[in-house]
Design a protein around this motif. Structure first.
Motif, PDB file in Angstrom:
ATOM      1  N   VAL A  50      49.159  53.757  33.293  1.00 32.23           N
ATOM      2  CA  VAL A  50      49.895  52.922  34.239  1.00 32.23           C
ATOM      3  C   VAL A  50      49.475  51.465  34.093  1.00 32.23           C
ATOM      4  N   ILE A  51      48.153  51.244  34.002  1.00 33.63           N
ATOM      5  CA  ILE A  51      47.632  49.882  33.883  1.00 33.63           C
ATOM      6  C   ILE A  51      46.289  49.912  33.163  1.00 33.63           C
ATOM      7  N   SER A  52      46.026  48.844  32.435  1.00 32.17           N
ATOM      8  CA  SER A  52      44.743  48.669  31.769  1.00 32.17           C
ATOM      9  C   SER A  52      44.209  47.305  32.171  1.00 32.17           C
ATOM     10  N   PHE A  53      42.929  47.265  32.553  1.00 27.77           N
ATOM     11  CA  PHE A  53      42.312  46.042  33.059  1.00 27.77           C
ATOM     12  C   PHE A  53      41.045  45.742  32.269  1.00 27.77           C
ATOM     13  N   LYS A  54      40.893  44.514  31.808  1.00 21.99           N
ATOM     14  CA  LYS A  54      39.680  44.104  31.100  1.00 21.99           C
ATOM     15  C   LYS A  54      38.764  43.381  32.079  1.00 21.99           C
ATOM     16  N   ALA A  55      37.578  43.918  32.299  1.00 21.32           N
ATOM     17  CA  ALA A  55      36.603  43.329  33.218  1.00 21.32           C
ATOM     18  C   ALA A  55      35.781  42.259  32.507  1.00 21.32           C
ATOM     19  N   ASP A  56      35.026  41.488  33.281  1.00 20.88           N
ATOM     20  CA  ASP A  56      34.186  40.414  32.734  1.00 20.88           C
ATOM     21  C   ASP A  56      32.901  40.930  32.098  1.00 20.88           C
ATOM     22  N   SER A  57      32.565  42.194  32.358  1.00 16.32           N
ATOM     23  CA  SER A  57      31.333  42.788  31.851  1.00 16.32           C
ATOM     24  C   SER A  57      31.557  44.290  31.730  1.00 16.32           C
ATOM     25  N   ASN A  58      30.606  45.014  31.163  1.00 18.90           N
ATOM     26  CA  ASN A  58      30.732  46.466  31.058  1.00 18.90           C
ATOM     27  C   ASN A  58      30.772  47.113  32.433  1.00 18.90           C
ATOM     28  N   VAL A  59      31.640  48.102  32.584  1.00 20.88           N
ATOM     29  CA  VAL A  59      31.781  48.843  33.842  1.00 20.88           C
ATOM     30  C   VAL A  59      30.798  50.009  33.797  1.00 20.88           C
ATOM     31  N   ILE A  60      29.993  50.146  34.864  1.00 18.73           N
ATOM     32  CA  ILE A  60      29.029  51.251  34.895  1.00 18.73           C
ATOM     33  C   ILE A  60      29.433  52.351  35.877  1.00 18.73           C
ATOM     34  N   SER A  61      30.304  52.016  36.833  1.00 17.56           N
ATOM     35  CA  SER A  61      30.822  53.049  37.731  1.00 17.56           C
ATOM     36  C   SER A  61      32.110  52.545  38.375  1.00 17.56           C
ATOM     37  N   LEU A  62      32.875  53.496  38.900  1.00 14.64           N
ATOM     38  CA  LEU A  62      34.093  53.144  39.631  1.00 14.64           C
ATOM     39  C   LEU A  62      34.367  54.206  40.667  1.00 14.64           C
ATOM     40  N   SER A  63      35.112  53.826  41.726  1.00 16.73           N
ATOM     41  CA  SER A  63      35.415  54.767  42.798  1.00 16.73           C
ATOM     42  C   SER A  63      36.644  54.289  43.561  1.00 16.73           C
ATOM     43  N   TRP A  64      37.520  55.220  43.896  1.00 17.27           N
ATOM     44  CA  TRP A  64      38.679  54.894  44.725  1.00 17.27           C
ATOM     45  C   TRP A  64      38.254  54.762  46.178  1.00 17.27           C
ATOM     46  N   SER A  65      38.931  53.901  46.923  1.00 20.41           N
ATOM     47  CA  SER A  65      38.712  53.823  48.371  1.00 20.41           C
ATOM     48  C   SER A  65      39.267  55.105  48.994  1.00 20.41           C
ATOM     49  N   PRO A  66      38.805  55.466  50.197  1.00 22.56           N
ATOM     50  CA  PRO A  66      39.269  56.718  50.813  1.00 22.56           C
ATOM     51  C   PRO A  66      40.788  56.814  50.979  1.00 22.56           C
ATOM     52  N   ASN A  67      41.468  55.668  51.196  1.00 22.80           N
ATOM     53  CA  ASN A  67      42.923  55.713  51.355  1.00 22.80           C
ATOM     54  C   ASN A  67      43.665  55.601  50.019  1.00 22.80           C
ATOM     55  N   GLY A  68      42.939  55.407  48.918  1.00 25.25           N
ATOM     56  CA  GLY A  68      43.530  55.353  47.594  1.00 25.25           C
ATOM     57  C   GLY A  68      44.209  54.040  47.241  1.00 25.25           C
ATOM     58  N   GLN A  69      44.085  53.027  48.091  1.00 26.41           N
ATOM     59  CA  GLN A  69      44.745  51.746  47.836  1.00 26.41           C
ATOM     60  C   GLN A  69      43.939  50.829  46.933  1.00 26.41           C
ATOM     61  N   PHE A  70      42.636  51.063  46.845  1.00 25.61           N
ATOM     62  CA  PHE A  70      41.771  50.181  46.067  1.00 25.61           C
ATOM     63  C   PHE A  70      40.902  50.990  45.110  1.00 25.61           C
ATOM     64  N   LEU A  71      40.594  50.366  43.981  1.00 27.95           N
ATOM     65  CA  LEU A  71      39.645  50.940  43.037  1.00 27.95           C
ATOM     66  C   LEU A  71      38.487  49.959  42.929  1.00 27.95           C
ATOM     67  N   VAL A  72      37.304  50.395  43.297  1.00 27.88           N
ATOM     68  CA  VAL A  72      36.110  49.559  43.255  1.00 27.88           C
ATOM     69  C   VAL A  72      35.403  49.820  41.943  1.00 27.88           C
ATOM     70  N   ILE A  73      35.040  48.740  41.241  1.00 26.04           N
ATOM     71  CA  ILE A  73      34.291  48.889  39.995  1.00 26.04           C
ATOM     72  C   ILE A  73      32.962  48.157  40.112  1.00 26.04           C
ATOM     73  N   CYS A  74      31.940  48.746  39.523  1.00 30.45           N
ATOM     74  CA  CYS A  74      30.607  48.139  39.488  1.00 30.45           C
ATOM     75  C   CYS A  74      30.342  47.719  38.044  1.00 30.45           C
ATOM     76  N   LEU A  75      30.026  46.438  37.878  1.00 28.85           N
ATOM     77  CA  LEU A  75      29.813  45.890  36.541  1.00 28.85           C
ATOM     78  C   LEU A  75      28.334  45.835  36.214  1.00 28.85           C
ATOM     79  N   PHE A  76      28.009  45.947  34.935  1.00 27.94           N
ATOM     80  CA  PHE A  76      26.629  45.847  34.466  1.00 27.94           C
ATOM     81  C   PHE A  76      26.017  44.501  34.837  1.00 27.94           C
ATOM     82  N   SER A  77      26.841  43.460  34.894  1.00 29.80           N
ATOM     83  CA  SER A  77      26.363  42.121  35.242  1.00 29.80           C
ATOM     84  C   SER A  77      25.958  42.011  36.714  1.00 29.80           C
TER      85      SER A  77
END
Length: 79
Positions: A50-77
């Protein structure tokens, strides 16, 4: 809606390196995956990217919000 208790028997091609993180959306419509600095969101119903996103740094984890509207990503930086 996808039954989250059953294994997925689909292959998702789209990352050029090893996948480090994967998470289902709360309603089971989407799956998010991260490899290095790229996050992909896939439709499980359509079996396509559906979509591809390039982050500013390596992604080490990700998680959807409980309502599914947001995707939170944690960067190595730390950002």
């Amino acid at each position: 809606m996808t039954n989250l208790n059953e294994p997925i028997s689909k292959a998702f091609d789209g990352h050029s390196s090893s996948v480090y993180a994967v998470d289902y959306s709360p309603r089971g419509k989407y799956i998010a995956s991260a490899a290095r600095d790229v996050v992909n969101i896939w439709s499980l119903e359509a079996n396509k990217l559906v979509i591809s996103f390039k982050a500013d740094s390596n992604v080490i984890s990700l998680s959807w919000s409980p309502n599914g509207q947001f995707l939170v990503i944690c960067l190595f930086s730390g950002d």
